[in-house]
Design an enzyme around this catalytic site. Structure first.
Site, PDB file in Angstrom:
ATOM      1  N   GLU A 108      53.832  -2.179 -33.218  1.00 34.39           N
ATOM      2  CA  GLU A 108      54.016  -1.109 -32.583  1.00 34.39           C
ATOM      3  C   GLU A 108      53.067   0.050 -33.190  1.00 34.39           C
ATOM      4  O   GLU A 108      52.426   0.999 -32.332  1.00 34.39           O
ATOM      5  CB  GLU A 108      55.450  -0.405 -32.906  1.00 34.39           C
ATOM      6  CG  GLU A 108      56.413  -1.170 -31.875  1.00 34.39           C
ATOM      7  CD  GLU A 108      56.895  -2.441 -32.368  1.00 34.39           C
ATOM      8  OE1 GLU A 108      56.553  -2.967 -33.481  1.00 34.39           O
ATOM      9  OE2 GLU A 108      57.538  -3.293 -31.648  1.00 34.39           O
ATOM     10  N   HIS A 131      69.215  -1.453 -31.120  1.00 33.01           N
ATOM     11  CA  HIS A 131      68.630  -1.107 -29.875  1.00 33.01           C
ATOM     12  C   HIS A 131      69.204   0.093 -28.753  1.00 33.01           C
ATOM     13  O   HIS A 131      68.778   0.305 -27.763  1.00 33.01           O
ATOM     14  CB  HIS A 131      68.883  -2.404 -28.884  1.00 33.01           C
ATOM     15  CG  HIS A 131      68.050  -3.423 -29.045  1.00 33.01           C
ATOM     16  ND1 HIS A 131      68.332  -4.249 -30.470  1.00 33.01           N
ATOM     17  CD2 HIS A 131      67.028  -4.025 -28.555  1.00 33.01           C
ATOM     18  CE1 HIS A 131      67.351  -5.114 -30.571  1.00 33.01           C
ATOM     19  NE2 HIS A 131      66.685  -5.163 -29.333  1.00 33.01           N
TER      20      HIS A 131
END
Ligand SMILES: Cc1ncc(C[n+]2csc(CCOP(=O)(O)OP(=O)(O)O)c2C)c(N)n1
Ligand SMILES: [Mg+2]
Lengths: 413, 667
Positions: free
Chosen positions: B400, B469
């Site tokens: 990322e 999440h």
């Protein structure tokens, strides 16, 4: 010749302690040579000179702590040896935050972080030193929303008498608009703040006299018929249901107002607007000083007994602090009666934004011309203070006459 | 080097190398002196002893080849071609500095010479260099990008992420590792289990070599080869330069961690002395030439100091300049709006926005994890891979920070990347690039480098995917000046906001609530009132304002319906632009209704709801008729079981209840 100063050796360094000189006066030094050791909050560091020359003077002894920038030594060509040091290189010298002649302004050099020797308060401020009556104030604080406070301030209204319907019973805007019917009366003893009320009256009356061009009219009314009718009516009623002359005055005034709308309404930013209904305000003197003028809505439509009852309720609540804002701000004209204070005539000051104040003096017996003779009759001085921007004396006179006529036919009230 | 091992070079060539190193050395020596006089403040990291690296590499660069450096970059900046005056003024913090004085020693920038800065985040510049090279490659250019960093940076994850991307995509970038044996006070053998950085990069797939970094000639030769390889499409290269800094890490460093004898031993290899001696031996430098050179440099430095001394401070009035560049006005409408009204899901709407962007702007490309072959973890990018190919719908490895940084770099290189991060939770791994670089770069560089990148990510809970999440961390980004943060919650915003975001010259973050992807509504052909500056009133009402955004919008609307049944008319404001907040719309609505409940799926503490309340308190206090209220998520990590997850999230009945409380007694 130059001054060798306490160097800045890091962004967080304000002071340094000279722990060791590695040179003495007279020594020749070269650029880059370590000439001293300086202790900072983190470590002892070697410090170097940035020029070639001869040490002409050492200003600061070992073990001395000085601010960054303080001269420590003079480096020259050797000719200035033995000359005295700079003015004030004493330990702990605090440099001024800005150089002389410098202004702290748009383009000045950003001030360097300087520790200010601000003395600590000798004693910590403890909770105990907070004024003791603070808690008391909190308990009396009126809960009102910011918007309600602003509205009340603008309207010159005292919030203390108003019962709130918002969260935590706070006074909210709708309480000031009178849109919530059927509220319980405020708790007993909900008094008023005398100073606040004085200020409110002062503001309203000042505005009235500043803005409203008053004109005044007066007439005497023979109360013979009214008195007779009242005595007859009350004779058949239990004490709590008996009527007072005041009820007749109110009703007659209200009916006259309905007929002359130029005297019944509000004068606002856009000029005068006649009210669609008659809400006659009654000036109520409060014990302890103060004045309110709560109104009874649709005064002209109430029967005398209803009116009497509403009036008594109003006076009680005004004195007990349970008025609704609609009652305080909703009046379309006001009646003031000072007869029981022993004066014959009262010329009122109009209560803005209203445009008429009707005054009732003391009802007393006096000699009157009746027919061709003189009779002793109960009579009262009836006055009008009216707003000349809205109407003229001609209309005011018709209006007063209308009241008088109605009082002559009490059975029709 | 010639076959005999003896370097052969022209007099001019050698003199220039000597001059370059001397300029860097003398400049930094003066900086140290100026620091002790408090003319230069903050951190000051000099590269004295390491000049051969910068000089040797820079020698071969063309003017339009980009350089990304570290906080020890004064030499690199000078040798890339920024005038000494502008560098010195920057050291002073003066407005004539090469970053308007805002960056100082660690943040030297120059757009003209494509010097992309000093970067004070160790390793922070590496992915940017990868992105710049990616932009060049995608645009068919044949120039190289050079990236400097220390061996300390080679311990950071972003080093591995970035080199892997460069190797995967065979990008024209040359990595220069300045291995000076220390990261601050940490010696090499405490930093790295294996000290050879070039072995690591080699293993990743970047052809690498190690050279004597104290020899400018060797560095120069290696750099020339590496740059040639990069320029001719052979992919990235890494050169590890074995070097040493003679002075402290920064000004405040007592150097407790190394033996002065070690420093002295390295000083024997001083690259300047070494080159000068060799030139003298071989007759490349003549009597008096060195003195003349020194004199010339001293004069240049004196002039630079004078320039810096005389330069102005930036006036306070311009403090806010270049936090962001203004949006173009008016924004161009989407090039291919829908032709027919149709029932469309948010997912389809996002997809069509992306498709339109790819089709109508060749600078646009998508990058992210599983956006191509897989079709996107929430299927938002479905079918785009087939239509536009692997180059423009670019699957990235799990990196990322690396690929987000590469996205910024590509934006700086002229592309319009749309980076997808699977969820906001994962974006925390990219936070450095978003917050420290993307958001700060324009201001820090004095207005020279804006970053037109769009970063999309999913947010929010409701799918039973548990704590890692499901969080709504939008507010972490709304805190940061320089970012625009969007939260589309209607099919129309989902469809059309992207085109507007792509026109923003600044970084834009788009948050897509996972529970809205399936939300379906009629999408009108022409965009109606889509913009990226204003909040939207989704329902009008006079009694109370419900302020919300994203996944909570439909809860607020439902609450408004329930309230309406009780005679309470609620206005529903959809923030949709979370930064910069459209405070006017909020204040105006509350000035009408006098009450507000803020609904935010984020946690309460330090959250966006609190910010909105603070704004209303500041700007609408006298309009308030009741305390402001908020409905936020319970302050726990979102749990997995459905009943608990639902308990954590804002619920319609909580909103209704909060509104009722705010209204007080029933009228
Ligand atoms: C991400 C990050 N962590 C820590 C620091 C603090 N820091 C600044 S320089 C440095 C050492 C870096 O060493 P290296 O990469 O070898 O570069 P060098 O200073 O030796 O040139 C550290 C730990 C930082 N600036 N950024
Ligand atoms: Mg290092």
């Amino acid at each position: 010749m130059s001054e060798f100063t306490m160097p800045s050796l890091g962004a967080d360094m304000d002071v340094g302690k000279l722990v060791q000189w590695k040179v003495k006066v007279g020594d020749r030094v070269t650029r880059g040579q370590v000439i001293a050791a300086v202790e900072t909050s983190k470590a002892v560091l070697d410090v170097e000179v940035f020029e070639d020359g001869v040490v002409e003077a050492l200003y600061v002894g070992e073990g001395t702590e000085v601010d960054v920038g303080t001269p420590l030594a003079r480096i020259g060509d050797g000719s200035g040896k033995g000359r005295p040091g700079p003015e004030t290189p004493s330990p702990g010298t605090t440099k001024p935050a800005t150089e002389p002649g410098e202004t702290i302004g748009a383009h000045a050099r950003p001030e360097k972080a300087s520790k200010e020797d601000r003395p600590l308060p000798s004693q910590p401020v403890s909770a105990g030193s907070v004024p003791a009556d603070n808690g008391g104030h909190a308990a009396e604080r009126i809960l009102a929303s910011p918007a309600a406070r602003r509205r009340a301030r603008e309207a010159g209204v005292d919030l203390s008498g108003i019962r709130g319907s918002g969260p935590d019973r706070a006074v909210v805007l709708r309480d000031l608009q009178g849109t919530t019917p059927g509220r319980r009366p405020a708790p007993a003893g909900g008094g008023f703040d005398r100073e606040q009320m004085r200020a409110t009256i002062a503001a309203a009356m000042t505005r009235s006299k500043r803005e409203i061009p008053h004109y005044y009219l007066a007439t005497m009314v023979d109360l013979h018929a009214a008195e007779a009718w009242l005595a007859d009516y009350n004779q058949h009623q239990p004490p709590e249901k008996r009527l007072l002359l005041a009820a007749l005055f109110m009703k007659a005034t209200a009916m006259a107002l309905a007929r002359y709308p130029e005297l019944n309404g509000h004068y606002g930013e856009a000029g005068f607007a006649a009210a669609p209904q008659v809400n006659l305000g009654m000036a109520v003197h409060l014990r302890g000083g103060g004045l309110v003028a709560p109104a009874i809505s649709d005064t002209d439509k109430l029967s005398l007994p209803e009116l009497m009852q509403r009036f008594q309720d109003l006076v009680r609540r005004a004195r007990g602090g349970g008025l609704r804002l609609s009652e305080i701000t909703g009046g379309t004209a006001t009646l003031t009666a000072l007869g029981d204070r022993g004066v014959d005539t009262v010329y009122g000051v109009i209560y803005p934004p209203q445009v008429a104040m009707i005054g009732i003096g003391r009802a007393r017996r006096r000699p009157l011309a009746v027919g061709d003779g003189v009779a002793v009759r109960l009579a009262v001085d009836l006055t009008l203070a009216a707003d000349h921007r809205v109407c003229d004396g001609h209309l005011g006179a018709l209006f007063l006459n209308e009241i008088e006529q109605r009082l002559q036919q009490p059975e029709a009230l | 080097m010639s076959a005999s091992g003896k370097p052969r070079m022209s007099r001019e060539h050698a003199l220039r190398l000597l001059r370059d190193m001397l300029r860097a050395r003398r400049f930094e020596e003066r900086c140290v002196e100026l620091y002790t006089q408090e003319k230069i403040r903050g951190f000051l990291h000099v590269c004295i002893g390491e000049e051969a690296v910068g000089a040797g590499v820079m020698f071969n660069l063309t003017e339009d080849e980009a350089v990304v450096a570290t906080y020890r970059e004064h030499g690199h900046a000078l040798l890339k071609g920024i005038s000494m005056e502008r560098v010195m003024a920057e050291m002073y913090g003066k407005v004539s500095g090469c970053a308007m004085g805002r960056g100082g020693s660690m943040h030297l920038f120059d757009a003209d010479t494509r010097f992309f800065g000093g970067n004070a985040i160790v390793g922070g510049g590496i992915p940017m260099a990868v992105g710049l090279a990616l932009a060049d490659k995608m645009q068919g250019r044949t120039r190289a990008t050079v990236c400097f960093f220390g061996e300390g940076a080679a311990s950071e994850g972003v080093f591995y992420e970035s080199l892997n991307l460069a190797a995967l995509w065979q990008l024209p970038v040359v990595f220069i590792c300045e291995n000076n044996h220390y990261a601050m006070g940490t010696p090499l053998d405490v930093e790295h289990a294996r000290g050879e950085v070039y072995h690591k990069s080699e293993a990743i797939g970047v052809p690498s070599e190690r050279v004597d970094g104290m020899s400018v000639v060797q560095v120069e030769a290696a750099a020339r080869n590496a740059l040639d390889a990069a320029r001719s499409g052979k992919g990235p290269r890494l050169i590890e330069c074995d070097t040493y800094r003679f002075r402290a890490h920064s000004m405040f460093d007592p150097q407790l961690y190394r033996d002065p004898a070690e420093v002295e031993a390295w000083k024997e290899k001083d690259p300047i002395v070494r080159l000068a001696d060799w030139m003298a031996q071989t007759g490349l430098i003549q009597e008096g030439e060195r003195e003349a050179l020194e004199k010339e440099i001293t004069e240049e430095i004196d002039k630079a100091v004078q320039f810096a001394e005389n330069a102005d401070w930036e006036p306070p009035e311009t403090l806010h300049d270049y936090v962001s560049l203004p949006l173009p006005s008016p924004l161009a409408p989407p090039p291919a709006p829908e032709s027919e009204p149709s029932q469309t899901s948010m997912r389809e709407a996002f997809n069509r926005g992306l498709q339109e962007a790819l089709e109508h702007d060749e600078r646009v490309f998508l990058m992210g994890e599983d956006i191509g072959r897989y079709g996107g973890c929430y299927a938002v990018t479905r079918d785009l891979f087939a239509e536009f190919g692997a180059d423009r719908v670019r699957d990235t490895p799990l990196a990322e920070n690396g690929f987000t940084g590469a996205g910024l770099g590509a934006a700086l290189g002229g592309m319009r990347p749309i980076v997808e991060i699977m969820t906001v939770n994962f974006s925390l791994l990219a936070m450095d690039q978003i917050v420290n670089t993307a958001a700060a770069l324009l201001h820090m560089s004095g207005g020279q480098f804006n970053v037109p990148v769009v970063i999309r990510m999913a947010t929010g809970a409701g799918r039973q995917v548990a704590a890692q999440h499901s969080h709504s961390l939008e507010n972490w980004y709304t805190h940061v000046p320089g970012l625009r943060v969007l939260a589309p919650a209607t099919v129309e915003d989902a469809r059309y906001m992207l085109w507007a975001a792509l026109q923003d010259p600044n970084p834009v973050l788009i948050f897509e609530h996972v529970m809205l992807y399936n939300h379906t509504a009629e999408l009108t052909p022409q965009p109606q009132g889509v913009d990226i500056e204003k909040a939207a009133i989704r329902r009008t009402g006079t009694d109370i304002t419900l302020i919300t955004y994203g996944g909570s919008l439909y809860k607020a609307l439902e609450a408004a319906e329930q309230l309406a049944a009780e005679g309470i008319e609620a206005e529903v404001v959809d923030l949709r632009v979370l930064r910069p907040l459209d405070t006017d719309t909020l204040v105006e609505s509350v000035a009408r209704s006098h009450r507000a409940v803020i609904v935010d799926e984020g946690w309460k503490t330090g959250g966006l709801a609190g910010e909105v309340m603070a704004i209303l308190n500041e700007r609408a206090f006298w309009e308030l008729d009741a305390p402001l209220a908020r409905v936020c998520s319970e302050e726990v990590p979102v749990p997995y079981p459905r009943h608990l997850e639902q308990l954590v999230l804002p619920r319609v009945e909580q909103i209704v209840e909060a509104a009722r409380r705010t209204l007080g007694e029933k009228p």
